[in-house]
Design a protein around this motif. Structure first.
Motif, PDB file in Angstrom:
ATOM      1  N   PRO A  30      84.541  58.204  37.421  1.00  0.00           N
ATOM      2  CA  PRO A  30      84.141  56.855  36.983  1.00  0.00           C
ATOM      3  C   PRO A  30      84.929  56.353  35.782  1.00  0.00           C
ATOM      4  CG  PRO A  30      82.511  58.481  36.337  1.00  0.00           C
ATOM      5  CD  PRO A  30      83.481  59.195  37.227  1.00  0.00           C
ATOM      6  N   GLY A  31      85.123  55.046  35.747  1.00  0.00           N
ATOM      7  CA  GLY A  31      85.789  54.384  34.628  1.00  0.00           C
ATOM      8  C   GLY A  31      84.804  53.580  33.810  1.00  0.00           C
ATOM      9  N   ALA A  32      85.325  52.873  32.829  1.00  0.00           N
ATOM     10  CA  ALA A  32      84.480  52.148  31.884  1.00  0.00           C
ATOM     11  C   ALA A  32      83.719  51.006  32.538  1.00  0.00           C
ATOM     12  CB  ALA A  32      85.330  51.622  30.738  1.00  0.00           C
ATOM     13  N   THR A  33      84.248  50.431  33.605  1.00  0.00           N
ATOM     14  CA  THR A  33      83.610  49.258  34.216  1.00  0.00           C
ATOM     15  C   THR A  33      82.858  49.604  35.496  1.00  0.00           C
ATOM     16  OG1 THR A  33      85.659  48.729  35.400  1.00  0.00           O
ATOM     17  CG2 THR A  33      85.340  47.728  33.228  1.00  0.00           C
ATOM     18  N   THR A  34      82.651  50.876  35.752  1.00  0.00           N
ATOM     19  CA  THR A  34      81.935  51.276  36.959  1.00  0.00           C
ATOM     20  C   THR A  34      80.479  50.835  36.877  1.00  0.00           C
ATOM     21  OG1 THR A  34      83.364  53.208  37.190  1.00  0.00           O
ATOM     22  CG2 THR A  34      81.292  53.235  38.398  1.00  0.00           C
ATOM     23  N   GLY A  35      79.983  50.212  37.959  1.00  0.00           N
ATOM     24  CA  GLY A  35      78.573  49.886  38.032  1.00  0.00           C
ATOM     25  C   GLY A  35      78.241  48.471  37.595  1.00  0.00           C
TER      26      GLY A  35
END
Length: 993
Positions: free
Chosen positions: A640-645
């Motif tokens: 996952p990255g910082a903007t996931t979700g």
């Protein structure tokens, strides 16, 4: 003077010399009587006060044979009583403590000249202190951790950190370390580490052992001037100079090649630790002014154990994790979190003090200390990750000025304290990762990164008035505390996968918290007023009555109103706990010196102790007022990255009745001097603390979405990813634009009971002993107190279960049995030999049998708070019984904290031999220390009684209840990750005076 009105006399006390030692928080006193063997007072006897073998002061007894010395700095003294026609007597090893007067009865035998030498006796009044005193070797010995706060590891009443973290307590009085206080020279000092990690031990590296003269674990908080606390109260007196100039350098070395254990260093890391320092002092002007300085440098390097203890059938678990993480798109830096690392601590601390006495009994004291250090891979609280790639950069400054002056009846003491501290925690640039089925955690630490600063200024004024049998004391404190706590729960991100296979395919759940602005500075005004009367009812009985008023003024504009929340919920988020009423704490205590000799003393006290608002929680509410968002995602998350979700707003708000906590507390203890310098003490204590803050989720859906086959309410749509169960994002939310909304109410309580016994034998040479045993019990309704993520402190049940409050029970901080014993033997002479041993034993911490971290069985948003229902899975009841868990059930669920980790113990050894050089009253000692010999393996315990079967799936039975695919966990109760202080051998040189 006596004809002046009282208010004028108190005002003049600022300029008139006095005897303020009896009730001063910075000085003590010494008084006594000289009589013959028939008890007849001897007038005009010469009494000489001695310290370090040097004459300090001389007085003569009055018509009643009485004498008195005060104010006196804390420490050990001797008095020599002489009168023509009598055999002189020197009473040695008299302990003078801050705020108390040591009583010394002396009896002289008639004897005609010639007289060659005085009779030497040891003071027999050690049973009347009402505290646990640490000094001399016990203060400086076994100094693996140099801060003086860590001397509590030798005190049985203290529950200290057991996983390698520093600090004076991991819990005290049934409460977290944040409820404890440290006072040095009558001024409260900072205990700042990581307010977002509630289990962090309270530590103060600035106050190193060689800069401290005495430490007291305060059992008796009757003194109204003390900023009493529901937790532990540790007071210290800093070292002072005076007399002959002394220079005490020291140095020590330790390395992994010197006897380290293979289990502590599986990577065979080559480490070395160097510690060096110097303490020096002397007189500026005869015996009226003294100076003291100390400086030390440390570079400590300690290897760590494997980050997890799980083995993989048929292969290397580390290689399997790395392959799966690479397949998910993880960066190469994840490899560093899969191997043992080296923890380092490097820094400098220093302090200085000047004391200047004016006239007979007026003095000014000034103290300044600084500390600056950095830690690589510090122990990350209770997080299961190892902490590789993290760093702490910290600094502290503390300054104090005190001015005391008085006359025979009137006294005044003014203290000004200034403290500042910063803590910058740098987290690894990786999310935290958990594999549910394997019980493995690696990567970064989700809650670690943050910046914390605290600046405090306070001024205390105390007035004393003595009249007949009464000693009145009153005054007040004004203070200003500025804090900035900038951190976010799950700010580093938390990724959960069901298993290695789930990690490889990138399917699981992810949560990350972000903020649109930085945390603001918060300024809190504090004030207190106190008054007390110490009444000498009879020569043997003293009664103390006092009251203390405290208030905190929280900034009323720190929390911004969130109109969107108010519109949909009708609830305000910007309420600030009221401080208009403050808190009143009456106290009463007594001391009964049975027989008037100081050999048998009964002491007791009881009172109401005002607490403080949890400033970390207030800072959370000020931050989470609309600027904090939580992103949650499930399904295919990859790496996952910082903007996931999808982002939703997080809020924390106070209820209308939130208020500062308070404690009803008391202690009674009986001390008996068995022989000179040998005292046994037995006592008991109680503490009921209420108005503690508890959390509820104000944005949870109004009614359960489903019911489980075990009868538990389920608050969201459950999704399964192999061995992982989570709630679909938003399915458990009442208002979709908001995430968890934490409502804080003062409905928490804690009940603590204690029985303690100590045996102390304090002598300079020969055999000295310090031993203690403590039994205690703590019950409360505070869920997840040690957890960093606030959502894990939510109750898993909405109200009672089958009419029983599941939340109320054994506390997370309950440690029933604690033992600490230290023995030292030292020979006399210019080349002495000293050997010592310390043994510590403590019950294990309690825990609730449940699920693996990340598994959210009831869909409330927390993967850490769900208890197991033993009857629902074959074999679980047997697992719990084999682990020694309590069989008690609440509505079919395992009772809260019904299991307990194994007891832990550790043995430390010390040896020193004097070398045949030094001279001038100095001796050079070659030292050898061995720490944690035979220590119990401790760490992160597998609390999952059941696992999610990845081959099964969530289903619905004939009654419409959800059925989870559960299997018993054969690893239940075993270590998932080893934590603790590694075994260490250290060699050093030290100059002693």
């Amino acid at each position: 003077m006596r004809q002046l009105p009282l208010i004028m006399r108190l005002s003049l006390a600022l300029f008139i010399p006095a005897a303020v030692g009896a009730q001063s928080l910075t000085d003590g006193g010494l008084s006594g009587t000289v009589t013959d063997l028939d008890g007849i007072p001897i007038a005009q006897a010469a009494v000489t006060l001695e310290r370090g073998g040097l004459a300090y002061r001389v007085v003569t007894t009055d018509a009643a044979g009485r004498f008195r010395f005060d104010p006196l700095g804390t420490g050990r003294y001797a008095v020599l009583a002489e009168q023509v026609g009598f055999q002189p007597v020197r009473v040695g090893s008299i302990v003078v403590l801050a705020g108390r007067v040591a009583g010394v009865p002396i009896r002289l035998e008639r004897r005609p000249p010639p007289i060659s030498a005085p009779t030497e006796v040891l003071w027999s009044g050690g049973g009347s202190t009402g505290s646990r005193l640490v000094e001399g070797f016990e203060l400086g010995g076994f100094d693996r951790a140099r801060p003086a706060t860590d001397v509590t590891r030798g005190i049985a009443e203290a529950e200290t950190p057991r996983d390698g973290r520093p600090g004076m307590v991991g819990a005290a009085g049934g409460l977290l370390p944040s409820a404890s206080r440290l006072m040095v020279d009558g001024v409260e000092e900072l205990l700042l580490r990581h307010p977002g990690l509630p289990g962090e031990g309270a530590a103060a590296p600035l106050f190193a052992r060689d800069g401290i003269q005495t430490v007291e674990w305060i059992r008796d908080q009757r003194d109204a001037e003390l900023r009493g606390t529901p937790g532990a109260l540790l007071t210290m007196q800093s070292a002072r100079g005076g007399g002959a100039t002394f220079v005490r350098p020291w140095a020590s070395y330790a390395g992994s090649a010197l006897g380290g254990a293979a289990a502590d260093n599986p990577a065979d890391s080559s480490t070395s630790s160097l510690q060096a320092g110097i303490a020096l002092g002397g007189a500026l002007k005869a015996d009226t002014a003294g100076w003291f300085l100390r400086l030390d440098y440390q570079r400590l390097a300690l290897p760590t154990a494997d980050p997890f203890t799980v083995a993989q059938d048929g292969g290397d678990i580390t290689a399997g994790i790395l392959d799966a993480a690479t397949a998910a798109g993880a960066p190469a830096t994840v490899a560093a979190t899969l191997a043992p690392t080296v923890r380092t601590w490097e820094g400098v601390t220093g302090a200085g003090r000047i004391d200047w006495r004016f006239g007979a009994a007026s003095q000014i004291t000034a103290r300044l200390g600084v500390a600056s250090w950095a830690e690589d891979a510090p122990v990350p609280g209770d997080a299961p990750q190892l902490g590789a790639g993290t760093r702490l950069e910290a600094s502290d400054v503390s300054a104090m000025v005190a001015f005391a002056t008085a006359s025979r009846q009137l006294g005044s003491e003014t203290r000004l304290g200034v403290r500042s501290g910063t803590r910058e925690w740098l987290g690894a640039d990786l999310p935290a990762v958990r594999l549910a089925n394997e019980g493995i955690a690696f990567g970064g630490v989700a809650t670690l990164a943050g910046d914390f600063s605290e600046r405090v200024l306070d001024l205390t004024q105390t007035f004393l008035y003595s009249s007949g049998r009464h000693q009145l004391k009153f005054g007040g404190t004004l203070g200003r505390r500025a804090i900035n706590y900038d951190w976010l729960p799950n700010g580093g991100g938390q990724a959960d996968y069901g298993s290695l296979a789930g990690l490889a395919t990138g399917t699981g759940a992810f949560v990350r918290t972000t903020a649109s602005d930085a945390a603001a500075d918060l300024t809190i005004a504090e004030a207190a007023a106190f008054a007390q009367d110490a009444i000498q009812v009879t020569p043997e009985i003293e009664l103390t009555l006092g009251v203390r008023y405290e208030t905190q003024a929280l900034p009323d504009d720190a929390i911004r109103r969130n109109d969107a929340w108010g519109l949909v919920s009708g609830v305000r988020n910007d309420l600030v706990p009221t401080t208009t009423k403050g808190a009143i704490g009456p106290r009463a205590g007594f001391t009964w010196d049975v027989g008037g000799t100081g050999r048998t003393v009964l002491r007791g006290w009881a009172g109401i102790v005002p607490g403080r608002f949890d400033l970390a929680t207030f800072a959370e509410a000020a931050r989470a007022d609309g600027a904090v968002t939580v992103r949650r995602a499930t399904g295919t998350i990859g790496w996952p990255g910082a903007t996931t979700g999808t982002a939703r707003t997080a809020l924390t708000l106070f209820g209308p009745e939130a208020r500062q906590p308070r404690s009803y507390a008391g202690n009674i203890a009986l001390s008996q001097v068995l022989a000179p310098a040998t005292t046994v003490t037995v006592g008991m204590a109680f503490r009921h603390t209420d108005y503690l803050l508890r959390r509820t989720d104000l944005n949870r859906i109004g009614a359960p979405a489903a019911t489980g086959a075990d009868g538990r309410d389920i608050w969201g749509a459950l999704e399964q990813y192999g061995g992982l169960i989570v709630a679909a994002p938003g399915s458990n939310r009442r208002f979709d634009e908001f995430d968890v909304v934490h409502g804080l109410s003062s409905t928490g309580f804690s009940d603590y009971q204690e029985v303690h016994a100590t045996l102390e034998r304090r002598i300079a040479t020969g055999l000295s002993l310090h031993g203690g045993y403590t039994w205690s019990r703590t019950e409360d309704n505070m869920i997840g107190q040690r957890r960093a993520d606030p959502v894990d402190r939510l109750s898993p049940f909405d109200g009672a279960v089958d009419g029983i409050a599941w939340d109320e029970g054994v506390s997370d901080l309950d440690v029933p049995h604690r033992v600490a014993m230290t023995a030292r033997y030292e020979t006399a002479g210019t080349t002495p030999i000293r050997v010592a041993a310390r043994w510590r034993w403590r019950s294990g911490l309690p825990y609730t049998p449940g699920y693996r971290g990340g598994v959210d069985a009831n869909g409330d948003g927390s993967g850490e708070n769900d208890p197991v229902a033993p009857a629902q899975v074959t074999g679980v009841a047997g697992l719990l019984a084999d682990a020694g868990c309590d069989a008690a059930l609440v509505g079919g669920f395992a009772a809260r904290n019904s299991c307990r980790e194994e007891a832990v113990q550790a043995i430390d050894l010390h040896a020193a031999i004097g070398l045949p050089f030094g001279g001038g009253g100095r001796r050079v000692m070659l030292t050898l220390d061995a720490f944690n010999l035979g220590a119990t393996s401790t760490g992160i315990v597998d609390r999952a009684a059941v696992l999610i079967d990845p081959a099964g799936s969530v289903s619905t039975n004939g009654a419409g209840q959800l059925v989870l695919p559960l299997v018993a966990n054969p690893n239940f109760g075993q270590l998932l990750a080893r934590r603790g202080d590694p075994r260490l051998l250290r060699i050093g040189l030290r100059v002693e005076n």
